[in-house]
Design a protein around this motif. Structure first.
Motif, PDB file in Angstrom:
ATOM      1  N   ILE A   5     105.196 -14.970  -3.347  1.00 20.46           N
ATOM      2  CA  ILE A   5     103.765 -15.260  -3.499  1.00 20.46           C
ATOM      3  C   ILE A   5     103.004 -14.001  -3.914  1.00 20.46           C
ATOM      4  CG2 ILE A   5     101.678 -15.986  -2.284  1.00 20.46           C
ATOM      5  CD1 ILE A   5     103.413 -17.791  -0.557  1.00 20.46           C
ATOM      6  N   GLY A 252      99.493 -28.609  -9.163  1.00 27.11           N
ATOM      7  CA  GLY A 252      98.757 -27.577  -9.883  1.00 27.11           C
ATOM      8  C   GLY A 252      98.558 -27.913 -11.348  1.00 27.11           C
ATOM      9  N   LEU A 303      95.304 -20.360 -11.577  1.00 30.53           N
ATOM     10  CA  LEU A 303      95.467 -20.661 -10.157  1.00 30.53           C
ATOM     11  C   LEU A 303      96.226 -21.965  -9.961  1.00 30.53           C
ATOM     12  CD1 LEU A 303      94.747 -19.773  -7.252  1.00 30.53           C
ATOM     13  CD2 LEU A 303      92.647 -21.115  -7.465  1.00 30.53           C
ATOM     14  N   GLY A 304      95.974 -22.942 -10.831  1.00 23.00           N
ATOM     15  CA  GLY A 304      96.693 -24.215 -10.734  1.00 23.00           C
ATOM     16  C   GLY A 304      98.187 -24.048 -10.962  1.00 23.00           C
ATOM     17  N   THR A 305      98.560 -23.262 -11.969  1.00 20.14           N
ATOM     18  CA  THR A 305      99.986 -23.016 -12.206  1.00 20.14           C
ATOM     19  C   THR A 305     100.605 -22.227 -11.053  1.00 20.14           C
ATOM     20  OG1 THR A 305      99.450 -21.025 -13.480  1.00 20.14           O
ATOM     21  CG2 THR A 305      99.710 -23.079 -14.691  1.00 20.14           C
ATOM     22  N   LEU A 306      99.818 -21.333 -10.445  1.00 21.39           N
ATOM     23  CA  LEU A 306     100.315 -20.594  -9.286  1.00 21.39           C
ATOM     24  C   LEU A 306     100.595 -21.538  -8.120  1.00 21.39           C
ATOM     25  CD1 LEU A 306     100.900 -17.992  -7.676  1.00 21.39           C
ATOM     26  CD2 LEU A 306      98.447 -17.839  -7.209  1.00 21.39           C
ATOM     27  N   ILE A 307      99.696 -22.476  -7.886  1.00 22.46           N
ATOM     28  CA  ILE A 307      99.897 -23.462  -6.810  1.00 22.46           C
ATOM     29  C   ILE A 307     101.163 -24.271  -7.069  1.00 22.46           C
ATOM     30  CG2 ILE A 307      98.951 -25.552  -5.749  1.00 22.46           C
ATOM     31  CD1 ILE A 307      96.167 -24.389  -6.221  1.00 22.46           C
ATOM     32  N   SER A 308     101.364 -24.670  -8.319  1.00 23.71           N
ATOM     33  CA  SER A 308     102.575 -25.426  -8.656  1.00 23.71           C
ATOM     34  C   SER A 308     103.832 -24.604  -8.416  1.00 23.71           C
ATOM     35  CB  SER A 308     102.519 -25.866 -10.125  1.00 23.71           C
ATOM     36  OG  SER A 308     101.559 -26.870 -10.312  1.00 23.71           O
ATOM     37  N   ILE A 310     104.230 -22.142  -6.285  1.00 20.42           N
ATOM     38  CA  ILE A 310     104.433 -21.962  -4.845  1.00 20.42           C
ATOM     39  C   ILE A 310     105.012 -23.225  -4.225  1.00 20.42           C
ATOM     40  CG2 ILE A 310     103.252 -21.616  -2.646  1.00 20.42           C
ATOM     41  CD1 ILE A 310     101.323 -19.745  -4.095  1.00 20.42           C
ATOM     42  N   ILE A 311     104.440 -24.384  -4.588  1.00 19.57           N
ATOM     43  CA  ILE A 311     104.950 -25.643  -4.039  1.00 19.57           C
ATOM     44  C   ILE A 311     106.383 -25.882  -4.490  1.00 19.57           C
ATOM     45  CG2 ILE A 311     104.658 -28.146  -4.010  1.00 19.57           C
ATOM     46  CD1 ILE A 311     101.673 -27.737  -4.317  1.00 19.57           C
TER      47      ILE A 311
END
Length: 322
Positions: A5, A252, A303-308, A310-311
């Motif tokens: 992360i 994301g 940020l959306g691609t980062l969330i994806s 991480i998930i």
């Protein structure tokens, strides 16, 4: 996991830096400058006054000096001023940002409420008439442009059936803070959110359908059936659970799609959000607002691609970078 992360957050820094430079250079390459829109809105004013303002605001300085001031102000929380609306950009974004947030959230909820059941039905009973209908819907929703579908929905349910308002985010005659005000906001929100959601389901439906079909053929599912496990439990405990987890990784990317689609949705439905402000600012050459909005959209997309990521790293630890 923590290292993964942190590394992804660190990668965002050069991405945002490069994005800010590209945004600023593209804005400088466009015809006119931050005061051009004001000049067009006031054609009778002396051009010498605008030239003096350009000099005073540093618009005649080299681009790298202007970029340095812009970035420095951003780090200090100063977004600048809209030369068309004559207010601080932070004040201009306030209510519109809230409208876009709620539109995006409701769209995301509707997307999964529609996509998950359809994907499950298509995957469990593949090659059935229900599966063929769902796949056909998927093909149509993938092929039709967002702005065309939005115009059709607005014409049918707004102008034709009068089920939903054709513009705005709330009825201006309703008193703010009342329950009627809350219901009015929901009523204005539903049609653009449902319209965007119906076209946002394509990837989730197709991916979930394929995952269920593939999982049904896995050895652990055959073993569960061989042990006499009821078919209902085979699907609920083995197939659905393993198929739904990877779908969460696309959250994301769905956010990124909704952010991009909000520009068209808000413009067509006259919904006062960031997307509508973005289009109007381009038309009025309010470049100070355009720069901030593009930077904001870019940040949310990253940020959306980062969330994806991480998930997805939680679902499948093999992709983590050590």
């Amino acid at each position: 996991m923590l290292k993964f992360i942190i590394r992804r957050f660190l990668v965002m820094i050069p991405q945002l830096a490069l994005l800010s430079i590209l945004i600023f250079l593209l804005a400088k390459a466009m015809p006119g400058d931050a005061l051009t829109g004001s000049m067009q809105a006031n054609p009778n004013l002396d051009p010498k006054v605008f030239e003096e303002l350009r000099e005073k605001l540093g618009l005649n300085d080299p681009w790298y000096e202007q970029y340095g001031r812009w970035i420095g102000n951003l780090f200090q929380g100063e977004l600048g001023m809209s030369y068309i609306h004559k207010v601080d950009i932070a004040d201009l974004l306030g209510d519109r940002m809230a409208n876009t947030f709620w539109l995006g959230l409701v769209t995301l909820i509707f997307t999964y409420l529609i996509a998950v059941p359809l994907g499950v039905v298509a995957g469990r009973w593949n090659e059935s008439w229900a599966d063929k209908l769902i796949v056909g819907y998927n093909y149509v929703s993938f092929a039709i442009p967002l702005f065309v579908f939005a115009l059709i929905m607005l014409f049918i349910f707004g102008f034709g059936l009068h089920w939903f308002p054709i513009g705005g985010s709330v009825d201006v005659t309703v008193e703010k803070g009342t329950f009627a005000y809350f219901l009015s906001r929901i009523h204005h929100l539903l049609l653009p959110a449902i319209t965007a959601a119906l076209l946002s389901t394509v990837g989730t439906i197709q991916y979930l359908r394929n995952e269920i079909i593939d999982t049904k053929l896995k050895d652990f599912v055959k073993t569960a059936r061989a042990k006499g496990t009821p078919e209902k439990k085979v699907y609920s405990r083995h197939i659905f659970r393993n198929s739904l987890l990877p779908v969460a990784a696309f959250l994301g990317y769905d956010i990124v799609f909704i952010i991009g689609g909000s520009v068209f949705i808000e413009q067509i439905f006259s919904y006062p959000g960031l997307g509508q402000l973005f289009i109007s600012s381009i038309n009025q050459r309010d470049f100070s607002v355009v720069n901030i909005l593009v930077m904001l959209f870019g940040f949310l997309s990253i940020l959306g691609t980062l969330i994806s990521d991480i998930i997805l790293s939680i679902v499948d630890p093999r992709i983590r970078i050590d």
